[in-house]
Design a protein around this motif. Structure first.
Motif, mmCIF file in Angstrom:
data_model
loop_
_atom_site.group_PDB
_atom_site.id
_atom_site.type_symbol
_atom_site.label_atom_id
_atom_site.label_comp_id
_atom_site.label_asym_id
_atom_site.label_seq_id
_atom_site.Cartn_x
_atom_site.Cartn_y
_atom_site.Cartn_z
ATOM 1 N N LYS A 1 0.834 -1.209 0.000
ATOM 2 C CA LYS A 1 0.000 0.000 0.000
ATOM 3 C C LYS A 1 0.865 1.253 0.000
ATOM 4 N N GLU B 1 -17.727 -7.089 -3.100
ATOM 5 C CA GLU B 1 -17.400 -8.183 -2.180
ATOM 6 C C GLU B 1 -17.756 -9.544 -2.771
ATOM 7 N N LYS C 1 -3.856 -11.509 -1.351
ATOM 8 C CA LYS C 1 -4.773 -11.203 -0.258
ATOM 9 C C LYS C 1 -5.212 -9.750 -0.328
ATOM 10 N N GLY D 1 -6.304 -6.204 0.688
ATOM 11 C CA GLY D 1 -5.954 -5.366 1.829
ATOM 12 C C GLY D 1 -4.490 -5.439 2.199
ATOM 13 N N GLU D 2 -3.789 -6.435 1.641
ATOM 14 C CA GLU D 2 -2.352 -6.567 1.919
ATOM 15 C C GLU D 2 -1.531 -6.565 0.617
ATOM 16 N N PHE E 1 -5.619 -4.320 -3.624
ATOM 17 C CA PHE E 1 -6.496 -3.395 -2.901
ATOM 18 C C PHE E 1 -7.773 -3.156 -3.715
ATOM 19 N N HIS F 1 -12.486 -2.226 0.549
ATOM 20 C CA HIS F 1 -12.815 -3.506 1.196
ATOM 21 C C HIS F 1 -12.237 -3.567 2.604
ATOM 22 N N THR F 2 -11.068 -2.971 2.800
ATOM 23 C CA THR F 2 -10.453 -2.849 4.123
ATOM 24 C C THR F 2 -9.987 -1.402 4.280
ATOM 25 N N GLN F 3 -9.494 -1.081 5.465
ATOM 26 C CA GLN F 3 -8.975 0.268 5.688
ATOM 27 C C GLN F 3 -7.809 0.556 4.760
ATOM 28 N N CYS G 1 -7.317 -0.758 1.835
ATOM 29 C CA CYS G 1 -7.899 -0.574 0.496
ATOM 30 C C CYS G 1 -8.437 0.842 0.343
ATOM 31 N N SER H 1 -17.414 4.098 4.613
ATOM 32 C CA SER H 1 -16.914 3.013 5.461
ATOM 33 C C SER H 1 -16.711 1.687 4.748
ATOM 34 N N SER H 2 -17.311 1.504 3.585
ATOM 35 C CA SER H 2 -17.226 0.196 2.923
ATOM 36 C C SER H 2 -17.557 0.329 1.447
#
Length: 436
Positions: free
Chosen positions: A4, A140, A153, A155-156, A159, A186-188, A190, A209-210
């Motif tokens: 990121k 999602e 993966k 978020g890691e 993104f 999808h995640t913070q 992201c 938020s999403s």
């Protein structure tokens, strides 16, 4: 390795390569914006004709001039139909159509097929952003499993972002950079990558938020318009029965400085969003056991407007001793809104089909659409008619569907035998003008 942070640094340094999949009314302006900032942009589209035109510095959208495309090509923009080029991109922004199928249900096949074509070429460190309008949960449920099938993966290593397009073709008051951009991740991590992606190109980025919240935001925006247009279209019918000019009423109500937003009636809904988006939510809501009756009712009202307009045409001809069958009818304006060449979901086309199916001889005039384009579901072998005095007088009726500024309305009024006005252009009553 923190992928990121590496991505964000490449955006800051403008060394990131931006990939845009789908080079239409949304993707093309976005390409030009990133290109103007000095980013390398790769455009991917399955339409080989579009790719060829872009690489030759040509435009196929009226309000995007060829000089802008040519300049982009000179500064590094390349269009391709090869999805393998996505591996060269640090960010991949998907801007493909999300229409309805023949059952008026969401068709996200363009999104899923595009994602499937991208999957073999995804790599660690990329941002994958969907801009196509869709139902809450698409990112999602459809993009996430496909992206993670690569072993990356979310978020890691990769993104996922949803950021709904907000283009308004033909609106001179806004451009890509000045329309605030909603972004959900999808995640913070992201979300942070998504904010980094859009911040250089858009003046104001609005994080939520999403991805679901971002998807729902887009639907709310357009359902709000669809419902209010449905309301005023229904009021138009009531006002007409009462002998009241609904356009006069809306104008008067609009003088209230609070609590009222003016919406004007028309021949139906058009464009790539407003006629379609309500059905994306109503379809998804059924999965949760919710019946969205209010939204569906407005959809029914708006879908009935072309029939209402044709009914007014039939009535007007009957009062002049003519049947619709065999009459010559000229439709003014076949783009879905004024001053653009965009034909998507245009109610004018549905009106043309209704008039043709009832046995009339149909023609059209539109300064923005010189020849009727190839469309998936609509077929006319026609070119735009010149609005000479003689030609106007040769038609039994002129049906005003799209109120382009380039029409000479006084000239039309002076020479047309009968005008069916669905846009409220003619406010002064006349014997040969019928409001629809």
């Amino acid at each position: 390795m923190n992928y990121k942070d590496t991505f964000c640094a490449r955006i800051t340094e403008k060394t990131a390569v931006i990939g845009i999949v789908g080079l239409g009314y949304v993707g093309l302006p976005l390409m030009l914006r990133y290109n103007s900032l000095g980013f390398k942009v790769i455009g991917i589209d399955i339409d080989a004709d579009k790719v060829e035109k872009l690489n030759a510095g040509k435009s196929y959208i009226e309000h995007i001039d060829a000089a802008s495309i040519a300049d982009a090509c000179k500064s590094g923009f390349v269009a391709t139909s090869d999805f393998a080029d996505a591996s060269r991109c640090d960010a991949i922004i998907i801007c493909v159509p999300t229409p309805l199928n023949k059952y008026r249900e969401p068709d996200i096949s363009f999104v899923t097929k595009t994602t499937d074509a991208l999957v073999p070429h995804l790599r660690a460190g990329q941002v994958l952003s969907l801009e196509s309008t869709t139902y809450p949960g698409t990112t999602e449920e459809e993009l996430l499993p496909r992206a993670q099938s690569t072993g990356l993966k979310a978020g890691e290593e990769i993104f996922l972002v949803y950021s709904p397009e907000r283009e308004d073709p033909g609106n001179p008051n806004f451009e890509t950079s000045t329309i605030p951009k909603v972004v959900g991740g999808h995640t913070q991590a992201c979300l942070e990558a998504g904010i980094a992606l859009y911040s250089p190109a858009i003046n104001k980025v609005v994080p939520v938020s999403s991805t679901k919240a971002a998807e729902m935001t887009k639907l709310l925006e357009n359902i709000h318009r669809a419902v209010n247009i449905g309301l005023v279209n229904e009021m138009k019918i009531v006002a007409d029965r009462m002998g009241i000019d609904i356009f006069e009423v809306v104008d008067a109500a609009a003088t209230k400085p609070f609590g009222f937003t003016p919406y004007y009636p028309g021949p139906g809904l058009g464009g790539h969003c407003i006629p379609i988006d309500p059905f994306y939510l109503t379809w998804k809501a059924r999965e949760y056991g919710v019946n969205t009756r209010f939204i569906e009712l407005s959809g029914e009202v708006n879908q009935a407007m072309p029939d209402y307009v044709v009914g007014k045409l039939t009535e007007g001809l009957n009062n002049r001793g003519k049947a619709l069958k065999g009459s010559r009818v000229l439709v003014l304006g076949i783009a879905y809104k004024k001053n653009v060449d965009d034909m998507r979901e245009s109610p004018s086309v549905r009106i043309m089909e209704l008039v043709r199916d009832r046995g009339a001889i149909v023609a059209y005039s539109d300064p923005h659409v010189p020849a009727f384009p190839k469309m998936r579901e609509h077929h006319f072998d026609l070119t735009s008619e010149e609005l000479t005095a003689k030609n106007l007088a040769s038609f039994d009726a002129v049906l005003l569907c799209t109120d382009h500024s380039r029409f000479d309305y006084d000239h039309i009024k002076a020479h047309a035998k009968l005008i069916i006005d669905s846009r409220g252009i003619y406010r002064t009553p006349a014997d040969h003008i019928i409001k629809a």
